[in-house]
Write a protein that holds these residues in place. Structure first.
Motif, mmCIF file in Angstrom:
data_model
loop_
_atom_site.group_PDB
_atom_site.id
_atom_site.type_symbol
_atom_site.label_atom_id
_atom_site.label_comp_id
_atom_site.label_asym_id
_atom_site.label_seq_id
_atom_site.Cartn_x
_atom_site.Cartn_y
_atom_site.Cartn_z
ATOM 1 N N SER A 112 65.155 20.917 17.559
ATOM 2 C CA SER A 112 65.469 21.266 16.183
ATOM 3 C C SER A 112 64.633 22.460 15.727
ATOM 4 O O SER A 112 63.596 22.771 16.307
ATOM 5 N N HIS A 113 65.094 23.091 14.687
ATOM 6 C CA HIS A 113 64.397 24.264 14.146
ATOM 7 C C HIS A 113 63.045 23.887 13.557
ATOM 8 O O HIS A 113 62.099 24.649 13.632
ATOM 9 N N GLY A 114 62.936 22.710 13.020
ATOM 10 C CA GLY A 114 61.688 22.270 12.409
ATOM 11 C C GLY A 114 60.817 21.459 13.343
ATOM 12 O O GLY A 114 60.143 20.535 12.921
ATOM 13 N N SER A 115 60.812 21.798 14.625
ATOM 14 C CA SER A 115 60.001 21.047 15.583
ATOM 15 C C SER A 115 58.523 21.288 15.303
ATOM 16 O O SER A 115 58.156 22.064 14.425
ATOM 17 N N ILE B 6 64.090 16.240 18.193
ATOM 18 C CA ILE B 6 63.024 16.885 17.428
ATOM 19 C C ILE B 6 62.589 18.174 18.117
ATOM 20 O O ILE B 6 62.402 19.204 17.471
ATOM 21 N N ALA B 7 62.435 18.142 19.435
ATOM 22 C CA ALA B 7 61.981 19.320 20.178
ATOM 23 C C ALA B 7 62.986 20.464 20.095
ATOM 24 O O ALA B 7 62.603 21.632 20.074
ATOM 25 N N ALA C 93 62.681 24.811 29.197
ATOM 26 C CA ALA C 93 61.637 24.042 29.870
ATOM 27 C C ALA C 93 60.481 23.745 28.921
ATOM 28 O O ALA C 93 59.925 22.642 28.938
ATOM 29 N N CYS C 94 60.135 24.710 28.087
ATOM 30 C CA CYS C 94 59.075 24.493 27.096
ATOM 31 C C CYS C 94 59.498 23.436 26.083
ATOM 32 O O CYS C 94 58.687 22.595 25.685
ATOM 33 N N GLN C 95 60.767 23.451 25.690
ATOM 34 C CA GLN C 95 61.265 22.426 24.771
ATOM 35 C C GLN C 95 61.249 21.056 25.437
ATOM 36 O O GLN C 95 60.957 20.047 24.793
ATOM 37 N N GLU C 96 61.547 21.015 26.714
ATOM 38 C CA GLU C 96 61.528 19.747 27.437
ATOM 39 C C GLU C 96 60.106 19.195 27.536
ATOM 40 O O GLU C 96 59.890 17.989 27.392
ATOM 41 N N LEU C 97 59.140 20.082 27.756
ATOM 42 C CA LEU C 97 57.749 19.644 27.803
ATOM 43 C C LEU C 97 57.296 19.143 26.427
ATOM 44 O O LEU C 97 56.583 18.148 26.327
#
Length: 121
Positions: free
Chosen positions: A99-102, A96-97, A49-53
């Motif tokens: 990926s490791h380098g977000s 991008i969200a 959810a945090c990645q989606e935000l």
């Protein structure tokens, strides 16, 4: 009255879902956050959810960046082309969200929310 950093987020998500700005991602984030507070074991879903935000934030950023590029040229841009670019930006933001380098927004948000959820119980 004690306030939590989550209060501002709750107000934002409530305004976003009740107002004219209807975004499925924000509503999903609110539901997952409420569920994580109740169960305290749904770390994977809270992280998603945090990645989606973060992806929503990145999508808005990409939209503004694209809006700063002047239109012009020999061929006029069609409505279908605008939709395609918007969908492409949405997919870029999701990649991008995750990926490791977000940009790190999802990680910071996850750590803060996890700490606040553990403190509430």
């Amino acid at each position: 009255m004690k306030t939590s950093p989550l209060d501002g987020l709750r107000n934002y998500t409530q305004q976003a879902t009740e107002g004219s700005y209807r975004n499925k991602g924000v509503q999903d984030f609110k539901n997952i956050l409420d569920k994580a507070r109740l169960e305290r074991q749904d770390d994977k879903k809270l992280k998603e959810a945090c990645q989606e935000l973060e992806a929503i934030f990145l999508h808005k950023m990409l939209q503004q960046m694209r809006a700063g590029i002047p239109n012009g040229g020999l061929i006029e841009e069609s409505y279908a082309s605008k939709i395609y670019k918007d969908m492409l930006d949405e997919q870029y933001s999701k990649l991008i969200a995750k990926s490791h380098g977000s940009i790190g927004l999802a990680d910071m948000l996850y750590q803060q929310l996890k700490r606040d959820i553990n403190r509430e119980t």
